[in-house]
Design an enzyme around this catalytic site. Structure first.
Site, PDB file in Angstrom:
ATOM      1  N   ASP A 177       5.247  -3.054  11.500  1.00 25.75           N
ATOM      2  CA  ASP A 177       3.832  -2.861  11.462  1.00 25.75           C
ATOM      3  C   ASP A 177       3.565  -2.902  13.106  1.00 25.75           C
ATOM      4  OD1 ASP A 177       4.361  -5.382  11.513  1.00 25.75           O
ATOM      5  OD2 ASP A 177       2.616  -6.211  10.307  1.00 25.75           O
TER       6      ASP A 177
ATOM      7  N   SER B  87       7.461  -4.821   7.222  1.00 27.69           N
ATOM      8  CA  SER B  87       7.181  -5.840   8.289  1.00 27.69           C
ATOM      9  C   SER B  87       8.035  -7.204   8.203  1.00 27.69           C
ATOM     10  CB  SER B  87       5.827  -5.985   8.290  1.00 27.69           C
ATOM     11  OG  SER B  87       4.935  -4.642   8.707  1.00 27.69           O
TER      12      SER B  87
ATOM     13  N   ARG C 221       0.987  -1.339  -0.097  1.00 29.04           N
ATOM     14  CA  ARG C 221       0.102   0.007   0.093  1.00 29.04           C
ATOM     15  C   ARG C 221       0.938   1.136   0.027  1.00 29.04           C
ATOM     16  NH1 ARG C 221      -3.900   0.707   4.526  1.00 29.04           N
ATOM     17  NH2 ARG C 221      -2.177   0.293   5.592  1.00 29.04           N
TER      18      ARG C 221
END
Length: 733
Positions: free
Chosen positions: A483, A429, A365
């Site tokens: 994350d 992450s 994203r």
């Protein structure tokens, strides 16, 4: 052999009839007497040394949800033994047998004589689907379609319903049918107001009912010229056998049934010792089913963790945390993020527009995050999702980061911001070695990534190089964030007590605020530091080997990274779906043999309280399995055991984290909030509740609240980037 499935599960057996001298003695005497009769019978047959399965035919109204447990609701048929109603009659019999100590019996099943009668007749006539007892008492049972039974799970097949119809009318529904004679019979009984239908039709009351009517008629000089004899005036002297000799009950019954059911051809078969023969038949089947259940439990028992085992997992997690902070080789790979020196951050002064990237799986994203301050502070986010093809995930590092930059360029054009220069936070992450905020050295790939030339390199610099190669824009990469940390920071924006972050989704990880003085790898003793634990690797040094089962070993061996992320493989969504076992009576479809085919979403769906077994079978059919209703029940049990263990293990780890923070600060009691994200935590129907309960039990001196993160990966990265920009501008970077 034809075998109906029973309510609760009625599989039955019995022993020869015995004489009970009185039905009014205390409960212990009653069951002691039964045990004595059983011992005498076994001694007579010279089988006292054998441990045999026994079915207990107990023909009184009971509440039964298990095969070998039956709670007596109330006595009937003249029994009034004290201390039995509301208790499990199987336990009482077992206790009486143990007290004797001269023989051992395995009580496999308890059942009503009505069901035993139907089973006996069903063995000879497969059309037999109803059982009827009309003797001292009266009862009936029949085969009901499962879809009509709301109290029991399952939509398919049929179940034997023990009606206990003797109590029909106890709610007043037969008031207009009952006569003054029925009321007199009831008032003179041991249980007034109960078993009213039975008192109108059964043998225990029929002779007395006729006697009362004859007495009234004689008094009105309608019979016997008005003469009353002592026998006629004595209760119980007109026996039901006299009625049977005068009137054919069976013929009358069959005639009424034919008249009321003209469209049904009903055949009546007399049972020959239904209580005994039927009991023996079903007890044999029950014994086989019990043996199968024992094997299933032996398979699942290693996945069931005791409180003591969970306390030990907590202790070992704490030990590995300490070793990680000391930089001990082979310890939990704990990395510090020198971002924050408050608890964890004051966000009041942060504002501006920031870009955020979120790379943690197959979807990537790009986000624009607008932080506004003032009375109505807010975080406004715009984002676009891009897929990362498998050939890019497993190609070269240059190809991966060129693809990421291409996605950024597309997003900026989509937002009408082409050529803009903004600070950027990179949520990455994967396990990293991070000693400064804008630098993250990739330790190793996880989650299916294997792009070459990345491990051991700074991912922030690789992103900068890819932007330079494109020569379209030059964004300021201010922060590399995990994350988990992003989740904690995003939740801390809403709740200042949030000092822990947790991810339980495809993977699992945690972070928390540690005292700087405890972090030996970083200089300085003042303030606190956010520690990214990378706890998925807990156990990679073998410290969890005694908790791992054969199934954990199989999952690990068949993974992309054998021997790594062992704790994660026991609790996270990517691996929980890999359930294989001795189900479906040995039939394993080709699809079930395929790795990852049992998706974790199936586990969440199957464990839903609202999901009927018919829908479970639909999921199994997707895997090419033609399953039975029993298979579906077993699958639900397996899913429940696996998911419960995962939640408990996660809770044990979290208990270690919050207890460490409490002890760090020398507090007797500690309130803390955990920011949490991840599909397994959010979507599984029971995972969160079990995890919360485990933390509560293992960390009783901590009051732990859990706050679900709304897009922590994006919002958290932007907030950290905002803080980093302010710190840098102030000359503290």
């Amino acid at each position: 052999m034809w075998l109906p499935r029973a309510l609760g599960t009625f599989f039955c057996g019995g022993f020869p009839p015995v004489f009970l001298p009185t039905a009014l003695f205390p409960s212990l005497q009653l069951f002691d007497h039964i045990a004595e009769c059983l011992a005498s019978f076994m001694e007579q047959l010279q089988i006292k040394e054998k441990k045999l399965p026994l079915g207990f035919t107990f023909s009184f109204p009971c509440y039964q949800t298990k095969l070998d447990e039956s709670i007596l609701v109330n006595w009937t048929k003249g029994f009034k033994s004290s201390g039995v109603e509301g208790r499990d009659v199987v336990s009482l019999l077992r206790k009486a047998i143990r007290k004797r100590g001269d023989f051992d019996i395995d009580i496999v099943a308890v059942v009503n004589d009505t069901v035993g009668t139907m089973m006996t007749c069903g063995y000879d006539d497969h059309n037999c689907e109803v059982g009827l007892i009309v003797g001292t008492g009266s009862n009936a049972c029949y085969m009901e379609d499962m879809r009509h039974i709301d109290l029991v799970e399952g939509d398919e097949g049929r179940m034997c319903i023990n009606m206990e119809w003797g109590a029909f009318g106890d709610d007043g529904s037969l008031s207009d049918i009952r006569t003054e004679f029925d009321r007199e019979i009831d008032m003179g009984s041991l249980n007034p107001g109960k078993q009213l239908f039975e008192k109108m039709i059964s043998g225990m009351y029929m002779g007395e009912l006729v006697r009362i009517i004859l007495v009234k008629m004689a008094k009105e000089e309608l019979v016997f010229d008005g003469r009353l004899t002592p026998d006629l005036l004595t209760r119980g002297h007109f026996e039901t056998r006299f009625v049977s000799a005068i009137e054919n009950f069976a013929r009358r019954l069959q005639k009424v049934v034919r008249r009321l059911l003209p469209d049904c051809e009903v055949r009546f078969i007399r049972s020959e010792d239904g209580s005994g023969k039927g009991a023996a038949m079903v007890t044999a089947v029950a014994y086989r089913l019990a043996a199968q259940q024992k094997v299933r439990q032996e398979i699942l028992d290693p996945l069931r963790l005791s409180h003591e085992q969970l306390m030990e997992v907590k202790r070992r997690m704490r030990q590995e945390m300490e070793r990680g902070l000391e930089g001990t080789t082979e310890a939990l790979p704990t990395d510090g993020l020198p971002v924050v020196t408050a608890a964890p951050v004051s966000w009041v002064s942060e504002k501006g527009d920031f870009l955020a990237l979120d790379l943690g799986g197959t979807n990537f994203r790009v986000l624009l995050v607008r932080i506004r301050t003032g009375i109505r502070r807010s975080v406004e986010m715009h984002n676009k999702i891009y897929a990362i093809p498998q050939e890019i995930m497993q190609g070269t590092g240059e190809e991966l980061f060129d693809h990421i930059v291409q996605c950024i360029a597309d997003f900026l054009e989509y937002m009408g911001m082409k050529g803009v220069s903004l600070p950027l936070g990179f949520t990455f992450s994967f396990p990293c070695d991070q000693t400064s905020l804008d630098k993250g050295i990739l330790v190793e790939w996880t989650k299916g990534f294997s792009a070459t030339g990345c491990e051991g390199n700074d991912v922030a610099e690789m992103l900068r190089e890819a932007m330079r190669r494109r020569e379209e824009f030059d964004l300021d990469v201010v922060a590399v964030v995990n994350d988990t940390v992003g989740t904690m920071m995003a939740c801390a924006y809403e709740d200042p007590l949030c000092e822990v972050g947790l991810i339980v989704g495809t993977g699992s990880n945690a972070c928390y605020m540690e005292e700087m003085k405890n972090v030996e790898l970083v200089e300085g003793d003042e303030g606190r530091m956010c520690i990214n634990m990378e706890w998925g690797a807990f156990g990679d040094n073998g410290c969890l080997d005694d908790f791992r089962t054969e199934f954990d070993v199989a999952v690990d061996d068949n993974s992309l990274y054998p021997g790594k992320q062992r704790y994660e493989k026991m609790i996270s969504g990517k691996y929980l779906g890999e359930i294989r076992g001795l189900l479906f009576r040995g039939r394993i479809s080709e699809r079930l043999k395929t790795q990852d085919i049992f998706e974790t979403k199936f586990l969440s769906q199957i464990e839903s309280d609202r999901l009927a077994l018919l829908q479970v079978r639909s999921i199994l059919q997707h895997l090419g399995l033609e399953s039975t209703c029993d298979d579906s029940i077993i699958v639900k049990e397996v899913c429940a055991v696996v998911a419960r263990r995962a939640a408990q293990l996660c809770g044990a780890g979290m208990a270690a984290v919050v207890e460490k923070i409490r002890e760090n600060r020398g507090l007797d009691f500690f309130r803390v909030t955990v920011g949490v994200d991840g599909t397994l935590y959010k979507l599984h129907p029971h995972f969160s509740a079990v995890m919360h309960e485990t933390v509560r039990k293992l960390a009783p001196k901590c009051e732990v609240s859990f706050l679900q993160s709304e897009d922590g990966s994006g919002k958290g990265a932007a907030l950290i980037t905002a803080v980093a920009c302010r710190i840098r501008e102030a000359g503290q970077h």
